[in-house]
Scaffold this active site. Structure first.
Site, short mmCIF file in Angstrom:
data_model
loop_
_atom_site.label_atom_id
_atom_site.label_comp_id
_atom_site.label_asym_id
_atom_site.label_seq_id
_atom_site.Cartn_x
_atom_site.Cartn_y
_atom_site.Cartn_z
N ASN A 51 0.84 -1.20 0.00
CA ASN A 51 0.00 0.00 0.00
C ASN A 51 0.88 1.25 0.00
O ASN A 51 1.94 1.29 0.63
CB ASN A 51 -1.02 0.01 1.15
CG ASN A 51 -0.43 -0.21 2.52
OD1 ASN A 51 0.59 -0.88 2.68
ND2 ASN A 51 -1.06 0.33 3.54
N GLU A 53 0.30 5.19 0.63
CA GLU A 53 -0.66 6.21 1.08
C GLU A 53 -0.27 7.59 0.56
O GLU A 53 0.81 7.78 -0.02
CB GLU A 53 -0.73 6.18 2.61
CG GLU A 53 -1.28 4.85 3.10
CD GLU A 53 -1.54 4.78 4.59
OE1 GLU A 53 -1.07 5.67 5.33
OE2 GLU A 53 -2.22 3.82 5.00
N CYS A 62 -4.03 0.76 -2.67
CA CYS A 62 -3.95 -0.50 -1.91
C CYS A 62 -2.88 -1.43 -2.51
O CYS A 62 -2.57 -1.35 -3.70
CB CYS A 62 -5.28 -1.24 -1.94
SG CYS A 62 -6.60 -0.44 -1.03
N GLU A 64 -3.12 -4.55 -3.24
CA GLU A 64 -3.63 -5.45 -4.28
C GLU A 64 -3.66 -4.77 -5.64
O GLU A 64 -3.27 -5.35 -6.66
CB GLU A 64 -5.07 -5.91 -3.94
CG GLU A 64 -5.19 -6.68 -2.66
CD GLU A 64 -5.46 -5.80 -1.44
OE1 GLU A 64 -4.91 -4.68 -1.36
OE2 GLU A 64 -6.22 -6.24 -0.57
N CYS A 95 -10.43 -4.53 -0.23
CA CYS A 95 -11.51 -3.55 -0.23
C CYS A 95 -12.35 -3.71 -1.50
O CYS A 95 -11.96 -4.41 -2.44
CB CYS A 95 -10.95 -2.12 -0.13
SG CYS A 95 -10.27 -1.50 -1.67
N CYS A 98 -10.62 -2.87 -4.84
CA CYS A 98 -9.66 -3.90 -5.28
C CYS A 98 -10.39 -5.12 -5.81
O CYS A 98 -9.98 -5.71 -6.81
CB CYS A 98 -8.73 -4.28 -4.13
SG CYS A 98 -7.54 -2.99 -3.75
N1 THU Z 1 -5.29 -1.46 2.43
C1 THU Z 1 -4.73 -2.26 1.49
O1 THU Z 1 -3.64 -1.98 0.98
N2 THU Z 1 -5.39 -3.37 1.13
C2 THU Z 1 -6.55 -3.81 1.70
O2 THU Z 1 -7.03 -4.87 1.35
C3 THU Z 1 -7.21 -3.00 2.73
C4 THU Z 1 -6.59 -1.70 3.03
C5 THU Z 1 -4.54 -0.29 2.88
C6 THU Z 1 -5.06 1.04 2.43
C7 THU Z 1 -4.53 1.94 3.53
O3 THU Z 1 -3.20 2.32 3.20
C8 THU Z 1 -4.47 1.07 4.76
O4 THU Z 1 -4.53 -0.26 4.30
C9 THU Z 1 -5.60 1.33 5.74
O5 THU Z 1 -6.83 1.27 5.11
#
Ligand code: THU
Length: 138
Positions: A51, A53, A62, A64, A95, A98
């Site tokens: 991920n 941000e 994300c 994925e 999520c 994704c």
């Molecule tokens: N996140 C992911 O990378 N994948 C997921 O399946 C759920 C959430 C990340 C997004 C964000 O950077 C952090 O997790 C919190 O939501």
């Protein structure tokens, strides 16, 4: 256990190790929630993503989708499995965004979610029932 099962188990462990490795490079200064994903292509190639941000929050990518866009950018369009790891005890589920992006290429995808205390596994079809996809545009 059959040889096929053994090889598939060891494949999942290889994917989990790759996902754990890329998770260490997660850029998550806001949530502090690190995620790594390893996507297995039909030809055996593995693409990973973490991920990433952003201070705007909404532009966070994300793990994925990061793995998916890396794979597609390199010409890979067929996928078998994705392993998702996170630093939390409970496995992290992909999520909605994704799930939709993965569906575009791989409705038959197997999703393996790995937490530090347990794992979950489900077909994408079960995680995204009644999905909208490319077929509906034809
Ligand atoms: N996140 C992911 O990378 N994948 C997921 O399946 C759920 C959430 C990340 C997004 C964000 O950077 C952090 O997790 C919190 O939501």
């Amino acid at each position: 256990m059959t040889a096929a099962t053994e090889s598939s188990d060891s494949q999942v462990e290889t994917l989990a190790a790759a996902a754990i490795d890329v998770m260490s490079r997660a850029y998550a200064p806001y949530s502090k929630f690190r995620v790594g994903a390893a996507l297995l292509c039909a030809d055996g190639t593995i693409f990973t993503g973490c991920n990433v941000e952003n201070a705007s929050y909404g532009l966070t990518l994300c793990a994925e989708r990061n793995a998916l866009v890396k794979a597609v950018s390199e010409g890979h369009l067929e996928f078998l499995k994705i392993v998702i790891v996170c630093s939390a005890g409970e496995p992290v589920a992909p999520c909605g965004a994704c799930r939709q992006c993965l569906w575009e290429f791989a409705p038959q995808l197997e999703v393996i979610m790995v937490g530090t205390s347990r794992r979950d596994q489900a077909p994408l079809k079960k995680l995204l029932p009644g999905a909208f996809g490319p077929d509906q545009l034809s």
